[in-house]
Design an enzyme around this catalytic site. Sequence first.
Site, mmCIF file in Angstrom:
data_model
loop_
_atom_site.group_PDB
_atom_site.id
_atom_site.type_symbol
_atom_site.label_atom_id
_atom_site.label_comp_id
_atom_site.label_asym_id
_atom_site.label_seq_id
_atom_site.Cartn_x
_atom_site.Cartn_y
_atom_site.Cartn_z
ATOM 1 N N HIS A 185 35.189 42.289 36.691
ATOM 2 C CA HIS A 185 36.041 43.427 37.036
ATOM 3 C C HIS A 185 35.790 44.616 36.110
ATOM 4 O O HIS A 185 35.306 44.452 34.985
ATOM 5 C CB HIS A 185 37.513 43.035 36.923
ATOM 6 C CG HIS A 185 38.093 42.500 38.183
ATOM 7 N ND1 HIS A 185 39.241 43.008 38.754
ATOM 8 C CD2 HIS A 185 37.673 41.505 38.998
ATOM 9 C CE1 HIS A 185 39.514 42.334 39.859
ATOM 10 N NE2 HIS A 185 38.573 41.419 40.023
ATOM 11 N N LYS A 213 42.285 41.621 52.728
ATOM 12 C CA LYS A 213 42.123 42.857 53.499
ATOM 13 C C LYS A 213 42.839 44.018 52.827
ATOM 14 O O LYS A 213 42.438 45.176 52.963
ATOM 15 C CB LYS A 213 42.636 42.657 54.925
ATOM 16 C CG LYS A 213 41.741 41.753 55.769
ATOM 17 C CD LYS A 213 42.212 41.668 57.208
ATOM 18 C CE LYS A 213 41.257 40.806 58.025
ATOM 19 N NZ LYS A 213 41.686 40.691 59.449
ATOM 20 N N GLU A 224 35.719 45.011 45.659
ATOM 21 C CA GLU A 224 37.012 45.674 45.835
ATOM 22 C C GLU A 224 36.907 47.116 45.350
ATOM 23 O O GLU A 224 36.249 47.399 44.345
ATOM 24 C CB GLU A 224 38.118 44.965 45.028
ATOM 25 C CG GLU A 224 38.368 43.533 45.413
ATOM 26 C CD GLU A 224 37.607 42.582 44.508
ATOM 27 O OE1 GLU A 224 37.175 42.973 43.399
ATOM 28 O OE2 GLU A 224 37.411 41.423 44.920
ATOM 29 N N ASN A 233 37.371 48.099 41.569
ATOM 30 C CA ASN A 233 36.308 48.054 40.578
ATOM 31 C C ASN A 233 35.140 48.979 40.891
ATOM 32 O O ASN A 233 34.480 49.479 39.983
ATOM 33 C CB ASN A 233 35.785 46.621 40.449
ATOM 34 C CG ASN A 233 36.883 45.651 40.097
ATOM 35 O OD1 ASN A 233 37.537 45.802 39.081
ATOM 36 N ND2 ASN A 233 37.105 44.670 40.961
#
Length: 330
Positions: free
Chosen positions: A38, A242, A107, A110
Amino acid sequence: MVQIGYTMMTEQAGPRDLVDHVVRAEETGFDFSVISDHYFPWLRSQGHSPYAWSVLGAAAHATSRIPLMTYVTCPILRYHPAIVAQQAATVQLLSQGRFRLGLGAGENLNEHVVGGGWPPVDVRHEMLEEAVGIIRALFEGGHVTHHGPHYDVDSARLWDLPDQPPPIGIAVSGDQSCQLAGHLADLLIATEPEPGLLEAFDRHGGSGKPRVGQLPVCYDPDRDTAVKRAHSQFRWFGLGWKVNAELPHPDSFESATRFVDEDDVAASIPCGDDPDAFVEAVRPYVEAGFGEIALVQIGGDAQAEYLDWSAKTLLPALREAFGKGGETAP
């Protein structure tokens, strides 16, 4: 034989602590380990996010037995796939063949840091497919030149290659990612015990390949303390991927989870010190067909006590219920 893993969660501990924790996890008897990759924590209360690949290098040197794995690295924006191939080959050498490269479509949390916007999911999957092709080509040795719809590679070569390249896992959350994983990956990665995901993986070419799941847990001898810690640091988990893939900042997750209460968290994450509750939380993964389950102990400051309890109580209980994956420490 179900393998039980330990998670180095970069969002909740600093780099030196993460290495200390995985050394203890190896001594405790966990069968494998995984690490998140991350740039931001999910919530400000977690408070950390060191560079996972530096931690992996230190962990590879500090341990001798426990397998290592990214869970997961996104090779589509923040990292160019040629760099991911170099990172993975190096960690495979440092660990003497104990590394697996877990990949996913990432995501926004990040990847937004490098600018350029956050592509829609279909485009992200196109980018992931192209990235995996580049990584595998570099693992084969020789010079690689590639000019594709998303990436350019100009005469790249990995000069330090392991005898065996790291197996590649791909994270799945729906049919499209299962299709990618089925024909591109050596193993499946998931964070929910959904049998439909494994069925789709098999349908698209994944039959017979390993499946690795992950489960958050929160050990504390005082259950109320465990519930409060899980709510403070992990209430984002129930939003689903999602949603999790799209939000850009920890403050976004704070806002999205403002109505999630402690009872909601306690209903989905085993909290306290009853090993039977932890066993029952693992059971759906086993019944779905996962052969490996990595546990995430919530709270960077709560790892030492969790590892002590795991050696004495949790790992023996899990192995009695689901088969012996390894040897626990005396």
